[in-house]
Scaffold this motif. Sequence first.
Motif, PDB file in Angstrom:
ATOM      1  N   TYR A 115      24.521  32.549  -3.734  1.00  0.00           N
ATOM      2  CA  TYR A 115      24.464  31.371  -4.627  1.00  0.00           C
ATOM      3  C   TYR A 115      25.320  31.598  -5.880  1.00  0.00           C
ATOM      4  O   TYR A 115      26.086  30.710  -6.293  1.00  0.00           O
ATOM      5  CB  TYR A 115      23.004  31.127  -4.983  1.00  0.00           C
ATOM      6  CG  TYR A 115      22.703  29.859  -5.742  1.00  0.00           C
ATOM      7  CD1 TYR A 115      22.883  28.606  -5.168  1.00  0.00           C
ATOM      8  CD2 TYR A 115      22.195  29.918  -7.044  1.00  0.00           C
ATOM      9  CE1 TYR A 115      22.569  27.447  -5.873  1.00  0.00           C
ATOM     10  CE2 TYR A 115      21.872  28.766  -7.746  1.00  0.00           C
ATOM     11  CZ  TYR A 115      22.068  27.527  -7.158  1.00  0.00           C
ATOM     12  OH  TYR A 115      21.757  26.387  -7.854  1.00  0.00           O
ATOM     13  N   ALA A 123      19.571  12.150  -2.698  1.00  0.00           N
ATOM     14  CA  ALA A 123      18.306  11.595  -2.184  1.00  0.00           C
ATOM     15  C   ALA A 123      17.097  12.135  -2.933  1.00  0.00           C
ATOM     16  O   ALA A 123      16.015  11.552  -2.871  1.00  0.00           O
ATOM     17  CB  ALA A 123      18.175  11.910  -0.694  1.00  0.00           C
ATOM     18  N   ALA A 151      25.520  12.144   5.023  1.00  0.00           N
ATOM     19  CA  ALA A 151      26.569  13.052   5.506  1.00  0.00           C
ATOM     20  C   ALA A 151      26.214  14.479   5.125  1.00  0.00           C
ATOM     21  O   ALA A 151      25.496  14.706   4.149  1.00  0.00           O
ATOM     22  CB  ALA A 151      27.918  12.686   4.881  1.00  0.00           C
ATOM     23  N   ASP A 207      23.702  12.104   1.487  1.00  0.00           N
ATOM     24  CA  ASP A 207      22.767  13.227   1.593  1.00  0.00           C
ATOM     25  C   ASP A 207      22.596  13.556   3.069  1.00  0.00           C
ATOM     26  O   ASP A 207      22.651  12.672   3.917  1.00  0.00           O
ATOM     27  CB  ASP A 207      21.421  12.838   0.967  1.00  0.00           C
ATOM     28  CG  ASP A 207      20.566  14.043   0.587  1.00  0.00           C
ATOM     29  OD1 ASP A 207      20.395  14.293  -0.614  1.00  0.00           O
ATOM     30  OD2 ASP A 207      20.079  14.746   1.514  1.00  0.00           O
TER      31      ASP A 207
HETATM   32  N1  LIG Z   1      16.682  22.751  -9.763  1.00  0.00           N
HETATM   33  C1  LIG Z   1      17.237  23.704 -10.463  1.00  0.00           C
HETATM   34  O1  LIG Z   1      16.558  24.455 -11.179  1.00  0.00           O
HETATM   35  C2  LIG Z   1      18.728  23.901 -10.439  1.00  0.00           C
HETATM   36  C3  LIG Z   1      19.299  24.804 -11.342  1.00  0.00           C
HETATM   37  C4  LIG Z   1      20.669  24.986 -11.359  1.00  0.00           C
HETATM   38  C5  LIG Z   1      21.470  24.281 -10.474  1.00  0.00           C
HETATM   39  N2  LIG Z   1      20.900  23.429  -9.596  1.00  0.00           N
HETATM   40  C6  LIG Z   1      21.820  22.707  -8.706  1.00  0.00           C
HETATM   41  O2  LIG Z   1      21.588  21.321  -8.816  1.00  0.00           O
HETATM   42  C7  LIG Z   1      21.896  20.673  -7.592  1.00  0.00           C
HETATM   43  C8  LIG Z   1      20.705  19.833  -7.153  1.00  0.00           C
HETATM   44  O3  LIG Z   1      19.586  20.706  -6.973  1.00  0.00           O
HETATM   45  P1  LIG Z   1      18.080  20.197  -6.902  1.00  0.00           P
HETATM   46  O4  LIG Z   1      17.248  21.221  -7.576  1.00  0.00           O
HETATM   47  O5  LIG Z   1      17.986  18.792  -7.299  1.00  0.00           O
HETATM   48  O6  LIG Z   1      17.824  20.376  -5.334  1.00  0.00           O
HETATM   49  P2  LIG Z   1      16.993  19.473  -4.318  1.00  0.00           P
HETATM   50  O7  LIG Z   1      16.745  20.358  -3.141  1.00  0.00           O
HETATM   51  O8  LIG Z   1      15.850  18.798  -4.985  1.00  0.00           O
HETATM   52  O9  LIG Z   1      18.059  18.354  -3.916  1.00  0.00           O
HETATM   53  C9  LIG Z   1      19.247  18.714  -3.251  1.00  0.00           C
HETATM   54  C10 LIG Z   1      19.661  17.586  -2.320  1.00  0.00           C
HETATM   55  O10 LIG Z   1      20.839  18.030  -1.628  1.00  0.00           O
HETATM   56  C11 LIG Z   1      20.714  17.672  -0.267  1.00  0.00           C
HETATM   57  N3  LIG Z   1      21.528  18.540   0.579  1.00  0.00           N
HETATM   58  C12 LIG Z   1      21.287  19.819   0.943  1.00  0.00           C
HETATM   59  N4  LIG Z   1      22.245  20.252   1.774  1.00  0.00           N
HETATM   60  C13 LIG Z   1      23.124  19.225   1.942  1.00  0.00           C
HETATM   61  C14 LIG Z   1      24.311  19.055   2.704  1.00  0.00           C
HETATM   62  N5  LIG Z   1      24.803  20.031   3.500  1.00  0.00           N
HETATM   63  N6  LIG Z   1      24.961  17.863   2.631  1.00  0.00           N
HETATM   64  C15 LIG Z   1      24.473  16.850   1.875  1.00  0.00           C
HETATM   65  N7  LIG Z   1      23.332  16.951   1.152  1.00  0.00           N
HETATM   66  C16 LIG Z   1      22.672  18.137   1.186  1.00  0.00           C
HETATM   67  C17 LIG Z   1      19.223  17.790   0.045  1.00  0.00           C
HETATM   68  O11 LIG Z   1      18.848  17.052   1.191  1.00  0.00           O
HETATM   69  C18 LIG Z   1      18.593  17.267  -1.259  1.00  0.00           C
HETATM   70  O12 LIG Z   1      18.352  15.881  -1.210  1.00  0.00           O
HETATM   71  C19 LIG Z   1      22.277  21.775  -6.607  1.00  0.00           C
HETATM   72  O13 LIG Z   1      23.673  21.912  -6.560  1.00  0.00           O
HETATM   73  C20 LIG Z   1      21.647  23.006  -7.229  1.00  0.00           C
HETATM   74  O14 LIG Z   1      22.305  24.186  -6.846  1.00  0.00           O
HETATM   75  C21 LIG Z   1      19.557  23.211  -9.544  1.00  0.00           C
END
Ligand SMILES: NC(=O)c1ccc[n+]([C@@H]2O[C@H](COP(=O)([O-])OP(=O)(O)OC[C@H]3O[C@@H](n4cnc5c(N)ncnc54)[C@H](O)[C@@H]3O)[C@@H](O)[C@H]2O)c1
Length: 247
Positions: free
Chosen positions: A153, A14, A61, A36
């Motif tokens: 994490y 999302a 979900a 999501d």
């Molecule tokens: N942004 C970064 O710098 C970064 C770096 C390394 C890894 N990541 C990884 O990339 C992925 C996406 O991160 P992002 O930065 O886009 O985060 P974000 O918070 O922008 O998006 C994450 C999404 O996951 C959803 N979510 C959270 N818990 C959930 C659950 N229990 N069930 C279903 N959906 C759930 C949230 O509602 C959100 O829409 C994650 O796995 C994160 O660990 C991000």
Amino acid sequence: MRFHDCVAIVTGGADGIGKEIARKMLTEGATVIISDINVGACEETIKEFQLSGFDAHAMPADVAKKKEVMSVVEKTKEQFGKIDILVNNAGLVRDAKITEMEEEDWDCVVDVCLKGSFLFAKYVAEHMISQEYGKIVNIASRAYLGNPGQANYASAKSGVLGLTKALAKELGKHNINVNAVAPGLIETSALRNHPKFERIKELQKRDSPIKRVGSTEDVANAVLFFASDASSYITGDILHVTGGRFG
Ligand SMILES: NC(=O)c1ccc[n+]([C@@H]2O[C@H](COP(=O)([O-])OP(=O)(O)OC[C@H]3O[C@@H](n4cnc5c(N)ncnc54)[C@H](O)[C@@H]3O)[C@@H](O)[C@H]2O)c1
């Protein structure tokens, strides 16, 4: 149109990185199911994509809840007949020093990042095995190398890499590729809204061979490579999208 006729599930799609992965797959012809926990954001995103003429569908979900995961997988199979691609992207952080980290901080991060990837892989794999085809892409993080304040994490994302390598060995004979993308610091709306965003950007420029923060598009490009047949002889591998920064 690399993904014409492909059905993909993107968890946590999302917002942020997942939304960009979904957008790129849709642009290249896929049918994308966004799952999501945030029902409102999920529906908003789907509306935005459908207005652009894309074949996007919301199936909210919580990835950490077995029954909800099973329901998304079953509904996808029923409505679209197959599942070609799974992107385990949902994730979150609950940072704290180890002496201050509560059990709930540990459980929540491990449940969403690691157990969620296990549950989706488990139920999607049943279908992928029967169709003798599939691509599973797990989103890890450079943090698997260890970051202070991120014991939960880092452990969960190390686990995601273990899961990736175990599943690659188990599922390869069924023509299923399982790989991981490990992003470094990526500019999402959450990062842009961080009070220290400018300082974080400066430090990234200082410490990274490629002198910028990564974009959601940088990550999506790597994910689409693993989701496509261009990577059909690669499995159990990790692609770092970190601007060359390790550790
Ligand atoms: N942004 C970064 O710098 C970064 C770096 C390394 C890894 N990541 C990884 O990339 C992925 C996406 O991160 P992002 O930065 O886009 O985060 P974000 O918070 O922008 O998006 C994450 C999404 O996951 C959803 N979510 C959270 N818990 C959930 C659950 N229990 N069930 C279903 N959906 C759930 C949230 O509602 C959100 O829409 C994650 O796995 C994160 O660990 C991000």
